[in-house]
Design a protein around this motif. Structure first.
Motif, mmCIF file in Angstrom:
data_model
loop_
_atom_site.group_PDB
_atom_site.id
_atom_site.type_symbol
_atom_site.label_atom_id
_atom_site.label_comp_id
_atom_site.label_asym_id
_atom_site.label_seq_id
_atom_site.Cartn_x
_atom_site.Cartn_y
_atom_site.Cartn_z
ATOM 1 N N LEU A 12 11.594 2.401 -11.192
ATOM 2 C CA LEU A 12 12.519 3.469 -10.803
ATOM 3 C C LEU A 12 12.074 4.162 -9.522
ATOM 4 C CD1 LEU A 12 15.010 5.165 -11.293
ATOM 5 C CD2 LEU A 12 13.664 6.605 -12.856
ATOM 6 N N PRO A 13 10.788 4.534 -9.375
ATOM 7 C CA PRO A 13 10.352 5.104 -8.091
ATOM 8 C C PRO A 13 10.588 4.159 -6.916
ATOM 9 C CG PRO A 13 8.729 5.570 -9.778
ATOM 10 C CD PRO A 13 9.719 4.644 -10.398
ATOM 11 N N LEU A 14 10.413 2.862 -7.116
ATOM 12 C CA LEU A 14 10.673 1.901 -6.048
ATOM 13 C C LEU A 14 12.130 1.961 -5.603
ATOM 14 C CD1 LEU A 14 8.732 -1.394 -6.922
ATOM 15 C CD2 LEU A 14 8.637 -0.146 -4.769
ATOM 16 N N PHE A 15 13.044 1.996 -6.566
ATOM 17 C CA PHE A 15 14.468 2.054 -6.243
ATOM 18 C C PHE A 15 14.805 3.352 -5.514
ATOM 19 C CE2 PHE A 15 18.832 3.238 -7.227
ATOM 20 C CZ PHE A 15 19.517 2.101 -6.824
ATOM 21 N N LEU A 16 14.285 4.477 -5.999
ATOM 22 C CA LEU A 16 14.559 5.765 -5.371
ATOM 23 C C LEU A 16 13.942 5.841 -3.975
ATOM 24 C CD1 LEU A 16 13.982 8.143 -8.421
ATOM 25 C CD2 LEU A 16 16.163 7.349 -7.480
ATOM 26 N N TYR A 17 12.794 5.228 -3.815
ATOM 27 C CA TYR A 17 12.128 5.163 -2.514
ATOM 28 C C TYR A 17 12.999 4.420 -1.498
ATOM 29 C CZ TYR A 17 8.656 3.124 0.755
ATOM 30 O OH TYR A 17 7.968 2.684 1.856
ATOM 31 N N THR A 50 0.816 -1.217 0.000
ATOM 32 C CA THR A 50 0.000 0.000 0.000
ATOM 33 C C THR A 50 0.847 1.264 0.000
ATOM 34 O OG1 THR A 50 -1.781 -1.139 1.180
ATOM 35 C CG2 THR A 50 -1.776 1.262 1.270
ATOM 36 N N ASN A 51 1.966 1.256 0.706
ATOM 37 C CA ASN A 51 2.749 2.477 0.880
ATOM 38 C C ASN A 51 3.870 2.658 -0.121
ATOM 39 O OD1 ASN A 51 2.189 1.532 4.097
ATOM 40 N ND2 ASN A 51 1.511 3.543 3.437
ATOM 41 N N SER A 52 4.362 1.586 -0.694
ATOM 42 C CA SER A 52 5.500 1.706 -1.602
ATOM 43 C C SER A 52 5.034 2.127 -2.988
ATOM 44 C CB SER A 52 6.241 0.370 -1.690
ATOM 45 O OG SER A 52 5.375 -0.666 -2.128
ATOM 46 N N PRO A 53 5.901 2.783 -3.765
ATOM 47 C CA PRO A 53 5.545 3.172 -5.132
ATOM 48 C C PRO A 53 5.248 1.956 -6.009
ATOM 49 C CG PRO A 53 7.488 4.361 -4.376
ATOM 50 C CD PRO A 53 7.218 3.291 -3.373
ATOM 51 N N LEU A 102 8.459 6.249 7.816
ATOM 52 C CA LEU A 102 7.374 7.217 7.695
ATOM 53 C C LEU A 102 7.756 8.377 6.781
ATOM 54 C CD1 LEU A 102 6.126 7.351 11.409
ATOM 55 C CD2 LEU A 102 5.013 6.240 9.463
ATOM 56 N N LEU A 103 8.980 8.869 6.909
ATOM 57 C CA LEU A 103 9.427 9.985 6.063
ATOM 58 C C LEU A 103 9.541 9.566 4.608
ATOM 59 C CD1 LEU A 103 12.143 11.602 8.364
ATOM 60 C CD2 LEU A 103 9.908 12.554 7.771
ATOM 61 N N ALA A 104 10.076 8.396 4.367
ATOM 62 C CA ALA A 104 10.185 7.911 2.983
ATOM 63 C C ALA A 104 8.801 7.690 2.386
ATOM 64 C CB ALA A 104 11.000 6.624 2.939
ATOM 65 N N GLY A 105 7.857 7.235 3.218
ATOM 66 C CA GLY A 105 6.495 7.022 2.731
ATOM 67 C C GLY A 105 5.824 8.305 2.278
ATOM 68 N N LEU A 106 6.187 9.434 2.898
ATOM 69 C CA LEU A 106 5.619 10.714 2.465
ATOM 70 C C LEU A 106 6.040 11.054 1.031
ATOM 71 C CD1 LEU A 106 6.182 12.876 5.686
ATOM 72 C CD2 LEU A 106 4.036 11.845 4.902
ATOM 73 N N ALA A 107 7.220 10.577 0.638
ATOM 74 C CA ALA A 107 7.724 10.885 -0.701
ATOM 75 C C ALA A 107 7.241 9.907 -1.764
ATOM 76 C CB ALA A 107 9.258 10.897 -0.681
#
Length: 331
Positions: free
Chosen positions: A278-283, A271-274, A309-314
């Motif tokens: 590429l977004p997954l790797f950057l996340y 639910t929270n991951s991209p 939590l901070l990474a999830g905001l992005a």
């Protein structure tokens, strides 16, 4: 112009029209319950190791977390019916993730409060699986750590354990002694979970086995863990080169605390991951960098939950990076 016969026997004269009749499409019958059951299976090796080390104390934490979570989920479903059914096993999987991060002597009321925040506030309030903005188990632990820091003290929880190892969290001793803290720990002990940590978050080797299981079944994507571990190693390596007496080696950060648990089981929440690669790797990369910064420059010993939590905001912003559509160059 030649007449075109449509699937509903309606004549058409425009050659650009497309037959949209229903085809014999294959349907994959994988449901949420089977997905979360595989997550539970992946957590079993680390649970078994925790039970071996801590015995009834670990079993008590696992049982209370699962029991409280399922009951709270059932009650919430009765009071406010939704698509997030208790039978989808999400509460069981989340309960075990929560239990992994709790101290082995956590009182029942602390576990109950954590389960309530996780299920009601973290999951149900936002619509359940697929809708919550923050990983519910991580959110619950963050609330508990900020509200009752003494009760979430892993070192205090294991002070009476008869272990021939340094009985203080590796990352806590690192803050006191600097890089020299590494000499007080054996690498094999850290790898097999003989370290002061949560109930099961420090069982590094056994978490790797479970994570590999999920990767082989493609229940999680490799990009997020790969980005995370690269971020941890690169950032810790730079810090260690910059201040070798203050910061430990990258391997010490990897094996200490819940680093591996975070990379394989917390960041990979569907639910929270991209969504895209590429977004997954950057996340994952961002989460790894944030984790080392929090550990190095904040008062928090581990900081794992706050990095998640901070990474999830992005994550929603990162998902705006979309793959290029091939074949549409001339459209």
């Amino acid at each position: 112009m030649q007449e075109i016969k449509m699937y509903n026997d309606t004549p058409a004269t425009d050659k650009r029209m497309l037959d949209v009749a229903v085809g014999p499409h294959f349907r994959l019958g994988t449901g949420l319950a089977s997905i979360y059951q595989r997550w539970v299976i992946a957590l079993l090796p680390a649970m078994a190791a925790s039970l071996y080390y801590f015995g009834p104390a670990a079993l008590r934490v696992f049982s209370l977390c699962v029991g409280f979570s399922v009951i709270i989920d059932l009650v919430a479903e009765k009071l406010a019916p939704s698509r997030d059914l208790t039978s989808n096993w999400s509460s069981v999987s989340l309960a075990l993730l929560l239990a992994f991060m709790l101290p082995v002597n956590a009182p029942w009321w602390l576990i109950l409060i954590g389960c309530f925040f996780m299920v009601v506030v973290g999951k149900k309030f936002f619509g359940g699986v697929g809708a919550y903005p923050a990983q519910p188990a991580v959110l619950a632990v963050a609330v508990l750590q900020l509200s009752w820091p003494a009760r979430m003290d892993y070192t205090g929880a294991l002070k009476d354990l008869d272990w021939p190892v340094t009985m203080i969290e590796p990352l806590r001793l690192l803050k006191s002694l600097g890089a020299s803290a590494e000499s007080h720990y054996n690498w094999l002990d850290l790898l097999i979970g003989r370290q002061v940590a949560g109930t099961a978050e420090g069982m590094v080797l056994f978490l790797l086995v479970g994570g590999l299981f999920l990767l082989m079944l493609r229940e999680i994507q490799w990009q997020a863990p790969a980005g995370f571990f690269i971020g941890v190693f690169a950032t810790a390596g730079i810090f260690h080169l910059y201040a070798p007496t203050q910061f430990a080696s990258p391997l010490f950060y990897l094996l200490s605390g819940g680093t591996v648990f975070m990379g394989l089981f917390l960041l990979t929440d569907h639910t929270n991951s991209p969504v895209n690669k590429l977004p997954l790797f950057l996340y994952g990369l961002l989460a790894g960098i944030l984790l080392i910064f929090i550990r190095g420059y904040s008062k928090h010993v581990d900081g794992m939950v706050f990095a998640v939590l901070l990474a999830g905001l992005a994550a929603p912003l990162l998902d705006m990076i979309k793959p290029k559509v091939k074949g549409a160059e001339n459209v």
